[in-house]
Scaffold this motif. Structure first.
Motif, PDB file in Angstrom:
ATOM      1  N   GLU A 182       6.047 -85.757 -12.089  1.00 33.24           N
ATOM      2  CA  GLU A 182       6.627 -86.001 -10.772  1.00 33.24           C
ATOM      3  C   GLU A 182       5.567 -86.346  -9.735  1.00 33.24           C
ATOM      4  O   GLU A 182       5.828 -87.082  -8.778  1.00 33.24           O
ATOM      5  N   SER A 183       4.342 -85.844  -9.925  1.00 31.72           N
ATOM      6  CA  SER A 183       3.276 -86.106  -8.957  1.00 31.72           C
ATOM      7  C   SER A 183       2.863 -87.577  -8.941  1.00 31.72           C
ATOM      8  O   SER A 183       2.245 -88.049  -7.983  1.00 31.72           O
ATOM      9  N   GLY A 185       5.060 -90.016  -9.148  1.00 36.75           N
ATOM     10  CA  GLY A 185       6.251 -90.786  -8.841  1.00 36.75           C
ATOM     11  C   GLY A 185       6.015 -91.982  -7.934  1.00 36.75           C
ATOM     12  O   GLY A 185       6.501 -93.085  -8.194  1.00 36.75           O
ATOM     13  N   ASP A 186       5.287 -91.794  -6.814  1.00 33.64           N
ATOM     14  CA  ASP A 186       5.069 -92.862  -5.840  1.00 33.64           C
ATOM     15  C   ASP A 186       3.667 -93.452  -5.920  1.00 33.64           C
ATOM     16  O   ASP A 186       3.272 -94.243  -5.051  1.00 33.64           O
ATOM     17  N   ALA A 187       2.918 -93.079  -6.925  1.00 35.93           N
ATOM     18  CA  ALA A 187       1.540 -93.560  -7.035  1.00 35.93           C
ATOM     19  C   ALA A 187       1.498 -95.020  -7.465  1.00 35.93           C
ATOM     20  O   ALA A 187       2.357 -95.483  -8.228  1.00 35.93           O
ATOM     21  N   ASP A 188       0.495 -95.722  -6.976  1.00 34.95           N
ATOM     22  CA  ASP A 188       0.304 -97.105  -7.387  1.00 34.95           C
ATOM     23  C   ASP A 188      -0.281 -97.122  -8.797  1.00 34.95           C
ATOM     24  O   ASP A 188      -1.350 -96.540  -9.022  1.00 34.95           O
ATOM     25  N   THR A 192      -3.953 -95.717  -9.988  1.00 34.01           N
ATOM     26  CA  THR A 192      -4.004 -94.559 -10.875  1.00 34.01           C
ATOM     27  C   THR A 192      -4.834 -94.844 -12.115  1.00 34.01           C
ATOM     28  O   THR A 192      -5.644 -94.015 -12.543  1.00 34.01           O
TER      29      THR A 192
END
Length: 236
Positions: A182-183, A185-188, A192
């Motif tokens: 979930e961490s 989720g919004d990461a590029d 990453t």
């Protein structure tokens, strides 16, 4: 382009372009001949077989990797540059790592790459078997990361809803895993991947440097490897 107007270099370069577009499974003499406006039989005449063509193309790609002199840059900067450029090369040619897992790719390009790798870690202070293992550790990290990235990219492209749903259901049963998934989720994704590679690279270099200072596990030691075992040590 008639057979007599072709040469091996042209065929290999065209094969690399086709491999970049279609992968090893998409490489065929018919498709290659179409790209070169030549008959498939001309491809066989220049390179012998598809298997040999993959080997020639892969070795040519290894020759693209830039080599930084450890005497000028320092061993750690040279190692970092080599690992980053190797990773960039296999990203440009995503078929390369799968190809070397199924074909014995060995030629001037790979030998050049290996020789430089040994030069870097020899400059650091590694000797004998420890020198072999230092080279192998760096190579395995880059190749393994590239293969994992390619696998995840293929899964992301496929996105079968039932598989994704089933995976989410499995992850939901494991709190630590769920939290970490979930961490992101919004990461590029590109950012990453870059962070992940940088973390692994620096961790490996830190570990190798600690080993040189005598802070790691016991040294493997031993006499310098023979030419045959040394060449195999850096191969996947």
């Amino acid at each position: 382009m008639a057979r007599e107007r072709l040469n091996r270099d042209q065929v290999v370069e065209a094969a690399i372009e086709l491999l970049d577009d279609e992968g090893v499974d998409g490489l065929s003499m018919r498709r290659l001949g179409k790209r070169l406006n030549s008959a498939p039989t001309a491809m066989y005449w220049h390179i012998g077989s598809k298997e040999n063509l993959v080997v020639l193309a892969a070795d040519r790609v290894w020759g693209e990797i830039e080599l930084r002199d450890p005497a000028e840059a320092g061993w750690r900067a040279a190692a970092r540059a080599l690992m980053r450029d190797t990773y960039a090369t296999v990203e440009r040619h995503p078929w390369l790592v799968p190809a070397i897992s199924t074909h014995f790719v060995y030629g001037p390009g790979m030998a050049r790459f290996q020789n430089h790798s040994y030069g870097i870690y020899e400059a650091a202070g590694f000797q004998g078997r420890d020198l072999d293992w230092a080279v192998n550790t760096a190579f395995t990290f880059v190749a393994g990361t590239a293969l994992l990235d390619a696998t995840r990219a293929a899964a992301a492209r496929a996105k079968p809803s039932d598989v994704v749903q089933r995976a989410d259901e499995i992850v939901a049963q494991y709190p630590r895993l769920r939290e970490r998934m979930e961490s992101f989720g919004d990461a590029d994704p590109a950012e990453t991947l870059g962070q992940k590679f940088a973390f692994g690279l620096e961790t490996i270099l830190d570990g190798l440097e600690a080993r040189l200072r005598g802070e790691g596990a016991g040294s493997g030691g031993g006499a310098t490897a023979t030419a045959e075992s040394a060449s195999r040590a850096a191969l996947p």
